[in-house]
Design a protein around this motif. Structure first.
Motif, PDB file in Angstrom:
ATOM      1  N   ASP A  34       0.836  -1.212   0.000  1.00  0.00           N
ATOM      2  CA  ASP A  34       0.000   0.000   0.000  1.00  0.00           C
ATOM      3  C   ASP A  34       0.868   1.259   0.000  1.00  0.00           C
ATOM      4  OD1 ASP A  34      -2.285  -1.516   0.010  1.00  0.00           O
ATOM      5  OD2 ASP A  34      -2.648  -1.337   2.170  1.00  0.00           O
ATOM      6  N   LYS A  35       1.949   1.232   0.751  1.00  0.00           N
ATOM      7  CA  LYS A  35       2.836   2.396   0.864  1.00  0.00           C
ATOM      8  C   LYS A  35       3.389   2.803  -0.496  1.00  0.00           C
ATOM      9  CE  LYS A  35       6.995   3.996   3.304  1.00  0.00           C
ATOM     10  NZ  LYS A  35       8.030   3.641   4.321  1.00  0.00           N
ATOM     11  N   TYR A  36       3.666   1.824  -1.345  1.00  0.00           N
ATOM     12  CA  TYR A  36       4.252   2.124  -2.651  1.00  0.00           C
ATOM     13  C   TYR A  36       3.245   1.922  -3.788  1.00  0.00           C
ATOM     14  CZ  TYR A  36       8.468   2.102   0.149  1.00  0.00           C
ATOM     15  OH  TYR A  36       9.402   2.381   1.113  1.00  0.00           O
ATOM     16  N   ASN A  37       1.947   1.925  -3.430  1.00  0.00           N
ATOM     17  CA  ASN A  37       0.849   1.835  -4.409  1.00  0.00           C
ATOM     18  C   ASN A  37       0.987   0.617  -5.328  1.00  0.00           C
ATOM     19  OD1 ASN A  37      -0.434   4.325  -3.604  1.00  0.00           O
ATOM     20  ND2 ASN A  37       1.265   5.399  -4.626  1.00  0.00           N
ATOM     21  N   LEU A  38       1.295  -0.501  -4.719  1.00  0.00           N
ATOM     22  CA  LEU A  38       1.471  -1.741  -5.474  1.00  0.00           C
ATOM     23  C   LEU A  38       0.275  -2.663  -5.292  1.00  0.00           C
ATOM     24  CD1 LEU A  38       5.205  -2.474  -4.539  1.00  0.00           C
ATOM     25  CD2 LEU A  38       4.349  -1.610  -6.738  1.00  0.00           C
ATOM     26  N   GLN A  39      -0.075  -3.363  -6.352  1.00  0.00           N
ATOM     27  CA  GLN A  39      -1.102  -4.393  -6.298  1.00  0.00           C
ATOM     28  C   GLN A  39      -0.425  -5.757  -6.240  1.00  0.00           C
ATOM     29  OE1 GLN A  39      -4.481  -3.744  -6.202  1.00  0.00           O
ATOM     30  NE2 GLN A  39      -3.851  -1.590  -6.075  1.00  0.00           N
ATOM     31  N   ALA A  40      -1.056  -6.696  -5.584  1.00  0.00           N
ATOM     32  CA  ALA A  40      -0.512  -8.060  -5.559  1.00  0.00           C
ATOM     33  C   ALA A  40      -0.410  -8.576  -6.989  1.00  0.00           C
ATOM     34  CB  ALA A  40      -1.415  -8.965  -4.725  1.00  0.00           C
ATOM     35  N   PRO A  41       0.764  -8.991  -7.419  1.00  0.00           N
ATOM     36  CA  PRO A  41       0.951  -9.407  -8.819  1.00  0.00           C
ATOM     37  C   PRO A  41       0.193 -10.689  -9.155  1.00  0.00           C
ATOM     38  CG  PRO A  41       2.907  -9.915  -7.533  1.00  0.00           C
ATOM     39  CD  PRO A  41       2.015  -9.119  -6.626  1.00  0.00           C
ATOM     40  N   THR A  42      -0.420 -10.690 -10.316  1.00  0.00           N
ATOM     41  CA  THR A  42      -1.145 -11.874 -10.778  1.00  0.00           C
ATOM     42  C   THR A  42      -0.450 -12.538 -11.958  1.00  0.00           C
ATOM     43  OG1 THR A  42      -2.545 -10.565 -12.262  1.00  0.00           O
ATOM     44  CG2 THR A  42      -3.349 -10.911 -10.010  1.00  0.00           C
ATOM     45  N   THR A  43       0.577 -11.857 -12.537  1.00  0.00           N
ATOM     46  CA  THR A  43       1.336 -12.408 -13.651  1.00  0.00           C
ATOM     47  C   THR A  43       2.830 -12.221 -13.378  1.00  0.00           C
ATOM     48  OG1 THR A  43       1.453 -10.338 -14.913  1.00  0.00           O
ATOM     49  CG2 THR A  43      -0.499 -11.736 -15.260  1.00  0.00           C
ATOM     50  N   TYR A  44       3.647 -12.922 -14.135  1.00  0.00           N
ATOM     51  CA  TYR A  44       5.097 -12.811 -13.974  1.00  0.00           C
ATOM     52  C   TYR A  44       5.574 -11.398 -14.318  1.00  0.00           C
ATOM     53  CZ  TYR A  44      10.050 -14.114 -14.245  1.00  0.00           C
ATOM     54  OH  TYR A  44      11.409 -14.194 -14.047  1.00  0.00           O
ATOM     55  N   ARG A  45       4.994 -10.821 -15.362  1.00  0.00           N
ATOM     56  CA  ARG A  45       5.366  -9.457 -15.755  1.00  0.00           C
ATOM     57  C   ARG A  45       5.046  -8.465 -14.638  1.00  0.00           C
ATOM     58  NH1 ARG A  45       2.735  -9.459 -20.196  1.00  0.00           N
ATOM     59  NH2 ARG A  45       4.425 -10.322 -21.442  1.00  0.00           N
ATOM     60  N   GLU A  46       3.891  -8.641 -14.007  1.00  0.00           N
ATOM     61  CA  GLU A  46       3.527  -7.764 -12.892  1.00  0.00           C
ATOM     62  C   GLU A  46       4.475  -7.954 -11.715  1.00  0.00           C
ATOM     63  OE1 GLU A  46      -0.532  -8.558 -11.934  1.00  0.00           O
ATOM     64  OE2 GLU A  46      -1.321  -7.712 -13.800  1.00  0.00           O
ATOM     65  N   LEU A  47       4.911  -9.196 -11.480  1.00  0.00           N
ATOM     66  CA  LEU A  47       5.859  -9.466 -10.399  1.00  0.00           C
ATOM     67  C   LEU A  47       7.187  -8.763 -10.661  1.00  0.00           C
ATOM     68  CD1 LEU A  47       6.637 -10.963  -7.788  1.00  0.00           C
ATOM     69  CD2 LEU A  47       7.271 -12.934  -9.200  1.00  0.00           C
ATOM     70  N   GLU A  48       7.644  -8.783 -11.906  1.00  0.00           N
ATOM     71  CA  GLU A  48       8.886  -8.093 -12.259  1.00  0.00           C
ATOM     72  C   GLU A  48       8.769  -6.596 -11.966  1.00  0.00           C
ATOM     73  OE1 GLU A  48      10.927 -10.454 -15.945  1.00  0.00           O
ATOM     74  OE2 GLU A  48       8.968  -9.539 -16.373  1.00  0.00           O
ATOM     75  N   LYS A  49       7.621  -6.026 -12.304  1.00  0.00           N
ATOM     76  CA  LYS A  49       7.399  -4.592 -12.078  1.00  0.00           C
ATOM     77  C   LYS A  49       7.379  -4.272 -10.588  1.00  0.00           C
ATOM     78  CE  LYS A  49       4.225  -0.813 -13.212  1.00  0.00           C
ATOM     79  NZ  LYS A  49       2.967  -0.436 -13.911  1.00  0.00           N
TER      80      LYS A  49
END
Length: 421
Positions: free
Chosen positions: A152-167
């Motif tokens: 939440d502090k860094y406005n991140l969403q729980a990643p659902t894909t590998y690309r999102e995890l990398e980001k």
């Protein structure tokens, strides 16, 4: 005189018999003493509480605990060869149960009362030749435990894909937060990791875990049947996003890093979340599958029956009966509730309520309900393959001591030798 002597002798015999009865009924040595081997060290106090509750209801049975958290297979195999297995055995599911059942080490529990409320989906984990040789206990998942407050502090969403995890990892590193709490000093966690990714990649080839294991056992396949470039690139990515001193970190160090907020995620089972909570009671965490694919629908929890309880066929009949009583206690409403409240894990019986365990457990169950899960394939490998080739291979690869090709070759060779004995 003879009558007098006979009367005296009779009186002495009665007195001795009475004294003997008193000694037997009050002598603690008359208890049935069971030894229980267990390997899940994360909540030893919880297990002790459960045992005390059982002993209170069964004062004629005493259970002594024996923990061997690491390299337990060799220790138990040595005892089995000597006919000295503990009466109660906490065992990993699938292969270990099947191996022991095949060797005649375990009591058949198929028709026992303790098995009547076991979920049908949990039975394959303890089945050999259509009979059940252990009672499945906790249903567990391995995935990403993440710090919701940091996200939440860094406005991140729980990643659902590998690309999102990398980001997500890039953003965390830019803000001086370690993405993944490391654990490379011990080999078991990266052993789980490589088999988790490998299992997910089997789906890409339309190969079921059962078919893969069957083909490996028959010498018709290779661990490299999946996209090995992708498998080892994910291992590289994982290492590159750990603490700089990850090679020096054990399980306790990993949990400290995560609990303190130094790291935002850890790839672990929920047993690690329980320990992290002890270090930070205010920890706000969630649980998601490790996303191997860029198609969110294909990313599933690595979840299955984890531990089981079995009864040694090498124990005496009296010990076996007492051990089965303990299993019946665990399967009872009281015992299963204690398992959740004290041992802090789910169980494999009908009608379980796990709401008290926290959000990550809800996340696990919701994910499995929505998407299903990938089974714990490592539990179906020959034990020595997972213990020696997968765990050591993954650790040595990440430490740059072994190449990807060497890891695959070693797994294949050990698998072939273990099935040709």
């Amino acid at each position: 005189m003879k009558k007098v002597m006979t009367s005296v002798a009779a009186a002495l015999m009665v007195a001795l018999a009475f004294t003997g009865c008193q000694k037997k009924s009050g002598d603690k040595s008359s208890k049935v003493k069971l030894e229980m081997y267990y390997y899940k060290q994360e909540n030893q106090e919880g297990l002790k509480t459960i045992i005390k509750a059982f002993e209170k209801e069964n004062p004629n049975i005493a259970i002594n605990l024996l923990i061997i958290p690491n390299d337990a297979d060799s220790a138990m195999s040595a005892r089995a060869a000597q006919g000295e297995l503990p009466a109660l055995l906490q065992m990993q599911s699938y292969s270990r149960v099947r191996e022991y059942a095949e060797r005649g080490y375990l009591v058949d529990l198929t028709d026992k009362e303790c098995m009547k409320d076991v979920l049908p989906s949990a039975l394959p984990a303890v089945t050999y030749n259509d009979k059940q040789y252990a009672m499945p206990m906790d249903f567990a998942g391995i995935g990403i435990i993440y710090n919701k407050d940091l996200f939440d502090k860094y406005n991140l969403q729980a990643p659902t894909t590998y690309r999102e995890l990398e980001k997500v990892c890039r953003t965390l590193k830019q803000n001086d937060v370690v993405p993944f709490a490391g654990l490379l000093k011990e080999n078991w966690s990266v052993g789980h990791f490589i088999t988790m990714v490998h299992t997910a990649l089997l789906d890409e080839k339309n190969i079921s875990v059962e078919k893969f294991v069957e083909d490996m056992n028959a010498g018709k396949s290779s661990y490299g049947v999946v996209d090995t470039a992708k498998l080892f690139s994910i291992l590289d990515f994982y290492r590159s996003n750990m603490n700089s001193n990850a090679s020096e970190m054990d399980g306790g160090n990993q949990q400290q890093s995560f609990a303190k907020g130094e790291s935002a995620m850890m790839v672990q089972g929920l047993w690690a979340y329980v320990d992290a909570l002890k270090l930070n009671a205010n920890l706000n965490a969630g649980f998601i599958p490790f996303p191997v694919y860029n198609d969110a629908s294909k990313n599933k929890m690595y979840a299955d029956v984890d531990s089981t309880f079995a009864v040694s066929a090498q124990a005496s009949k009296e010990e076996q009966d007492a051990a089965i009583k303990f299993l019946e206690f665990l399967a009872s409403e009281k015992g299963s509730k204690l398992w959740v409240s004290e041992y802090k894990l789910t169980h494999s019986f009908r009608g379980g309520d796990f709401s008290t365990l926290g959000t990550p457990y809800d996340d696990l169950m919701k994910s499995v309900a929505e998407k299903g899960s990938n089974p714990w394939a490592f539990s179906q490998y020959p034990s020595e393959v997972f213990e020696d080739a997968c765990k050591n291979g993954a650790q040595q690869y990440i430490m740059q001591k072994k190449t990807a090709k060497d890891v695959i070759s070693n797994i294949d060779a050990l698998w072939a030798s273990s099935t040709n004995k």
